[in-house]
Design a protein around this motif. Structure first.
Motif, PDB file in Angstrom:
ATOM      1  N   THR A  28       0.852  -1.181   0.000  1.00  0.00           N
ATOM      2  CA  THR A  28       0.000   0.000   0.000  1.00  0.00           C
ATOM      3  C   THR A  28       0.893   1.237   0.000  1.00  0.00           C
ATOM      4  OG1 THR A  28      -0.142   0.008   2.385  1.00  0.00           O
ATOM      5  CG2 THR A  28      -1.904  -1.115   1.216  1.00  0.00           C
ATOM      6  N   SER A  29       0.982   1.874  -1.120  1.00  0.00           N
ATOM      7  CA  SER A  29       1.820   3.066  -1.198  1.00  0.00           C
ATOM      8  C   SER A  29       0.977   4.292  -0.891  1.00  0.00           C
ATOM      9  CB  SER A  29       2.444   3.189  -2.582  1.00  0.00           C
ATOM     10  OG  SER A  29       1.435   3.301  -3.554  1.00  0.00           O
ATOM     11  N   PRO A  30       1.544   5.238  -0.182  1.00  0.00           N
ATOM     12  CA  PRO A  30       0.775   6.444   0.133  1.00  0.00           C
ATOM     13  C   PRO A  30       0.512   7.263  -1.126  1.00  0.00           C
ATOM     14  CG  PRO A  30       3.052   6.676   0.827  1.00  0.00           C
ATOM     15  CD  PRO A  30       2.890   5.276   0.331  1.00  0.00           C
ATOM     16  N   ASN A  31      -0.589   7.959  -1.132  1.00  0.00           N
ATOM     17  CA  ASN A  31      -0.908   8.852  -2.234  1.00  0.00           C
ATOM     18  C   ASN A  31      -0.238  10.183  -1.944  1.00  0.00           C
ATOM     19  OD1 ASN A  31      -2.572   6.953  -3.503  1.00  0.00           O
ATOM     20  ND2 ASN A  31      -4.275   7.518  -2.182  1.00  0.00           N
ATOM     21  N   ILE A  32       0.690  10.550  -2.800  1.00  0.00           N
ATOM     22  CA  ILE A  32       1.471  11.756  -2.576  1.00  0.00           C
ATOM     23  C   ILE A  32       1.099  12.801  -3.618  1.00  0.00           C
ATOM     24  CG2 ILE A  32       3.792  12.728  -2.526  1.00  0.00           C
ATOM     25  CD1 ILE A  32       4.778   9.967  -1.619  1.00  0.00           C
ATOM     26  N   GLY A  33       0.767  13.985  -3.131  1.00  0.00           N
ATOM     27  CA  GLY A  33       0.474  15.107  -4.010  1.00  0.00           C
ATOM     28  C   GLY A  33       1.689  16.015  -4.101  1.00  0.00           C
ATOM     29  N   LEU A  34       1.872  16.592  -5.262  1.00  0.00           N
ATOM     30  CA  LEU A  34       2.980  17.518  -5.491  1.00  0.00           C
ATOM     31  C   LEU A  34       2.424  18.883  -5.849  1.00  0.00           C
ATOM     32  CD1 LEU A  34       5.114  15.212  -7.821  1.00  0.00           C
ATOM     33  CD2 LEU A  34       5.296  15.458  -5.340  1.00  0.00           C
ATOM     34  N   ILE A 130       3.755  17.515  -0.943  1.00  0.00           N
ATOM     35  CA  ILE A 130       5.063  18.162  -0.838  1.00  0.00           C
ATOM     36  C   ILE A 130       5.288  19.051  -2.051  1.00  0.00           C
ATOM     37  CG2 ILE A 130       6.122  16.397   0.599  1.00  0.00           C
ATOM     38  CD1 ILE A 130       7.389  15.199  -1.843  1.00  0.00           C
ATOM     39  N   ARG A 131       6.185  19.996  -1.905  1.00  0.00           N
ATOM     40  CA  ARG A 131       6.487  20.893  -3.017  1.00  0.00           C
ATOM     41  C   ARG A 131       7.422  20.187  -3.993  1.00  0.00           C
ATOM     42  NH1 ARG A 131       9.022  26.070  -0.487  1.00  0.00           N
ATOM     43  NH2 ARG A 131       9.088  26.624  -2.659  1.00  0.00           N
ATOM     44  N   THR A 132       7.310  20.546  -5.264  1.00  0.00           N
ATOM     45  CA  THR A 132       8.089  19.869  -6.293  1.00  0.00           C
ATOM     46  C   THR A 132       9.531  20.330  -6.340  1.00  0.00           C
ATOM     47  OG1 THR A 132       7.368  21.508  -7.922  1.00  0.00           O
ATOM     48  CG2 THR A 132       6.111  19.452  -7.794  1.00  0.00           C
ATOM     49  N   GLN A 133       9.788  21.539  -5.899  1.00  0.00           N
ATOM     50  CA  GLN A 133      11.151  22.064  -5.982  1.00  0.00           C
ATOM     51  C   GLN A 133      11.398  23.058  -4.863  1.00  0.00           C
ATOM     52  OE1 GLN A 133      10.937  23.644  -9.888  1.00  0.00           O
ATOM     53  NE2 GLN A 133       9.943  25.512  -9.280  1.00  0.00           N
ATOM     54  N   ILE A 134      12.668  23.362  -4.677  1.00  0.00           N
ATOM     55  CA  ILE A 134      13.055  24.334  -3.666  1.00  0.00           C
ATOM     56  C   ILE A 134      14.173  25.192  -4.242  1.00  0.00           C
ATOM     57  CG2 ILE A 134      14.736  22.808  -2.570  1.00  0.00           C
ATOM     58  CD1 ILE A 134      13.780  24.014   0.126  1.00  0.00           C
ATOM     59  N   ARG A 135      14.148  26.458  -3.894  1.00  0.00           N
ATOM     60  CA  ARG A 135      15.168  27.398  -4.362  1.00  0.00           C
ATOM     61  C   ARG A 135      16.399  27.243  -3.470  1.00  0.00           C
ATOM     62  NH1 ARG A 135      15.724  31.515  -7.945  1.00  0.00           N
ATOM     63  NH2 ARG A 135      13.727  30.959  -8.790  1.00  0.00           N
ATOM     64  N   VAL A 136      17.539  26.970  -4.121  1.00  0.00           N
ATOM     65  CA  VAL A 136      18.780  26.721  -3.406  1.00  0.00           C
ATOM     66  C   VAL A 136      19.818  27.753  -3.842  1.00  0.00           C
ATOM     67  CG1 VAL A 136      20.641  25.043  -3.022  1.00  0.00           C
ATOM     68  CG2 VAL A 136      18.279  24.254  -3.306  1.00  0.00           C
ATOM     69  N   PRO A 137      20.429  28.464  -2.898  1.00  0.00           N
ATOM     70  CA  PRO A 137      21.467  29.425  -3.280  1.00  0.00           C
ATOM     71  C   PRO A 137      22.717  28.687  -3.785  1.00  0.00           C
ATOM     72  CG  PRO A 137      21.159  29.406  -0.893  1.00  0.00           C
ATOM     73  CD  PRO A 137      20.165  28.468  -1.473  1.00  0.00           C
ATOM     74  N   VAL A 138      23.245  29.139  -4.926  1.00  0.00           N
ATOM     75  CA  VAL A 138      24.474  28.554  -5.459  1.00  0.00           C
ATOM     76  C   VAL A 138      25.636  29.531  -5.361  1.00  0.00           C
ATOM     77  CG1 VAL A 138      23.355  26.874  -6.949  1.00  0.00           C
ATOM     78  CG2 VAL A 138      23.797  29.171  -7.812  1.00  0.00           C
ATOM     79  N   VAL A 149      11.423  16.190  -5.842  1.00  0.00           N
ATOM     80  CA  VAL A 149      10.851  14.917  -6.243  1.00  0.00           C
ATOM     81  C   VAL A 149      11.346  14.609  -7.652  1.00  0.00           C
ATOM     82  CG1 VAL A 149       8.717  13.672  -6.708  1.00  0.00           C
ATOM     83  CG2 VAL A 149       8.800  15.353  -4.861  1.00  0.00           C
ATOM     84  N   LEU A 150      11.978  13.472  -7.789  1.00  0.00           N
ATOM     85  CA  LEU A 150      12.476  13.078  -9.100  1.00  0.00           C
ATOM     86  C   LEU A 150      11.527  12.110  -9.805  1.00  0.00           C
ATOM     87  CD1 LEU A 150      16.225  12.591  -8.202  1.00  0.00           C
ATOM     88  CD2 LEU A 150      15.145  14.567  -9.275  1.00  0.00           C
ATOM     89  N   TYR A 151      10.727  11.422  -9.028  1.00  0.00           N
ATOM     90  CA  TYR A 151       9.839  10.437  -9.614  1.00  0.00           C
ATOM     91  C   TYR A 151       8.649  10.222  -8.695  1.00  0.00           C
ATOM     92  CZ  TYR A 151       8.110   5.991 -11.365  1.00  0.00           C
ATOM     93  OH  TYR A 151       7.308   5.012 -11.874  1.00  0.00           O
TER      94      TYR A 151
END
Length: 167
Positions: A28-34, A130-138, A149-151
């Protein structure tokens, strides 16, 4: 001897329970929303109002600085400081009101986004969003959006936007 048999029996029962739980979890996999948080905030009606208030704030400050520059020509440093203090006293309540309105709009936008995400998640019986992406300082002046999330998962961003637009 009886204690050993009892102990081994107890271990077998615990093992069966654990294996049963793990096999259940695997099937039973959880249903994950993005969600794309930036897209949600940009789609909210308050975003343009926030931008307009920020623009109004900057323009008003620039106008007041120009007025100070004009009125301060030919005056002594002390006279310019006195003029600046007077103008700042006049500006303070106006600036505070603009910033207060801006913060109220930001808070309302945040509350609307969270409520809409929750409503959509509950209607779709999602167990996690969960959010699909996050802003990361480079670097000191640059940031990039990195995927969280990659997949997998179901993107519900557009459904949340629809929910925000309906009262």
């Amino acid at each position: 001897m009886k204690k050993q048999v009892l102990f081994i029996g107890l271990l077998v029962v615990i093992s069966l329970l654990l294996v049963g739980n793990f096999s259940w979890a695997a099937t039973t996999s959880p249903n994950i929303g993005l969600i794309d948080v930036e897209k949600l905030f940009n789609a909210h009606p308050n975003t343009q109002k926030i931008i307009d208030l920020e623009k109004q704030f900057v323009e008003e400050k620039q106008k007041r600085q120009q007025d100070l520059n004009e009125k301060g020509k030919g005056k002594t440093r002390e006279e310019v400081r006195a003029l600046e203090d007077e103008m700042n006293k006049e500006w303070a309540p106006i600036g505070e009101e603009i910033l207060k309105q801006r913060q109220e709009l930001i808070n309302q936008r945040y509350d609307d986004v969270i409520a809409s995400v929750k409503a959509v998640a509950e209607s779709m019986k999602l167990t996690l969003v969960i959010r699909t992406q996050i802003r990361v300082p480079v670097s000191q002046n640059e940031a990039v959006d990195m995927p969280l999330v990659l997949y997998g998962g179901t993107d519900i961003t557009d459904k949340v936007i629809e929910k925000m637009k309906t009262p």
